[in-house]
Scaffold this active site. Structure first.
Site, short mmCIF file in Angstrom:
data_model
loop_
_atom_site.label_atom_id
_atom_site.label_comp_id
_atom_site.label_asym_id
_atom_site.label_seq_id
_atom_site.Cartn_x
_atom_site.Cartn_y
_atom_site.Cartn_z
N ASP A 1 0.87 -1.18 0.00
CA ASP A 1 0.00 0.00 0.00
C ASP A 1 0.92 1.23 0.00
OD1 ASP A 1 0.91 0.32 2.59
OD2 ASP A 1 -1.07 0.46 3.51
N CYS B 1 3.31 -2.91 4.00
CA CYS B 1 2.42 -1.79 4.34
C CYS B 1 3.17 -0.98 5.40
CB CYS B 1 1.03 -2.25 4.77
SG CYS B 1 0.94 -3.14 6.34
N THR C 1 3.17 -1.02 8.68
CA THR C 1 3.71 -1.87 9.76
C THR C 1 3.95 -3.31 9.33
OG1 THR C 1 1.45 -2.43 10.38
CG2 THR C 1 2.46 -0.56 11.54
N GLY C 2 3.38 -3.71 8.23
CA GLY C 2 3.38 -5.12 7.82
C GLY C 2 2.21 -5.88 8.41
N HIS D 1 9.47 -23.32 10.02
CA HIS D 1 8.38 -23.92 10.80
C HIS D 1 7.01 -23.79 10.14
CE1 HIS D 1 10.52 -23.92 15.01
NE2 HIS D 1 11.29 -24.41 14.04
N ASN D 2 6.76 -22.65 9.51
CA ASN D 2 5.40 -22.38 9.02
C ASN D 2 5.26 -22.54 7.51
OD1 ASN D 2 6.03 -19.76 11.17
ND2 ASN D 2 4.62 -21.38 11.78
N ARG E 1 7.03 -32.60 12.16
CA ARG E 1 5.93 -32.11 13.01
C ARG E 1 5.39 -30.78 12.50
NH1 ARG E 1 10.59 -30.80 15.74
NH2 ARG E 1 10.68 -28.75 16.74
N HIS E 2 6.25 -30.03 11.82
CA HIS E 2 5.80 -28.74 11.29
C HIS E 2 4.86 -28.93 10.10
CE1 HIS E 2 8.48 -26.82 14.05
NE2 HIS E 2 9.49 -27.53 13.58
C1 RB5 Z 1 -1.74 3.07 6.34
O1 RB5 Z 1 -1.74 4.32 6.94
C2 RB5 Z 1 -1.43 2.01 7.40
O2 RB5 Z 1 -2.50 1.88 8.26
C3 RB5 Z 1 -1.10 0.71 6.72
O3 RB5 Z 1 -0.02 0.88 5.86
C4 RB5 Z 1 -0.70 -0.43 7.62
O4 RB5 Z 1 0.33 -0.05 8.50
C5 RB5 Z 1 -1.79 -1.11 8.32
O5 RB5 Z 1 -1.59 -2.12 9.03
#
Ligand code: RB5
Length: 148
Positions: free
Chosen positions: A8, A65, A67-68, A98-99, A132-133
């Site tokens: 985003d 994004c 924060t991810g 693991h995942n 196991r994974h």
């Molecule tokens: C966008 O402002 C922000 O909310 C998005 O990039 C993300 O961090 C959401 O989890």
């Protein structure tokens, strides 16, 4: 290695930095947008990036994004996607080992490009451990298929 990458607006700058670096490493990269820092919804780009993996056109997906977090939550709603949020190299290694994550997410506002590159390399160098994974990953698939 074929990689789909999507972000985003909050992950756009990081995505823009990662694409040439991945191409220099010899990866075939599909940029699934977004194409600017104009506000948009990370959900749409989780969907676009993961569609490349589900259709077989990508080996794995990188999602960015702010924060991810949001883009990983959205990706994990898509059947067949296991997306691991990777704030560190150790977690990047473990989400593969693991995942068997087929998508990783990064925070463009929380993770530097340098660390993001180390994270991607750790994920790419790691191997799924199976055993196991595998049984646990199979349970995730069963959970996904459960009717409620
Ligand atoms: C966008 O402002 C922000 O909310 C998005 O990039 C993300 O961090 C959401 O989890």
């Amino acid at each position: 290695m074929k990689i789909a990458i999507a972000s985003d607006h909050g992950g756009f700058a990081l995505k823009r930095e990662l694409i040439p670096w991945l191409r220099e490493k010899g990866c075939e990269v599909t940029d699934c947008g977004t194409d600017s820092e104009q506000s948009c919804d990370y959900i749409d780009f989780a969907e676009k990036g993961c569609a490349e993996y589900l259709s077989g056109r990508a080996d794995f997906v990188i999602l960015c994004c702010g924060t991810g977090v949001g883009i990983s939550i959205a990706a994990n709603k898509i059947k067949g996607i296991r997306c691991g949020l990777c704030p560190s190299v150790e977690i990047a290694r473990l989400v593969k080992q693991h995942n068997n994550a087929n998508a990783i997410s990064l925070g463009g506002r929380t993770t530097s490009p340098e660390l993001a590159k180390e994270i991607i390399e750790a994920y790419m160098d790691a191997e799924f451990m199976g055993g196991r994974h595998q049984a646990r990953v199979d349970k995730i698939t069963a959970l996904e298929n459960k009717q409620r």
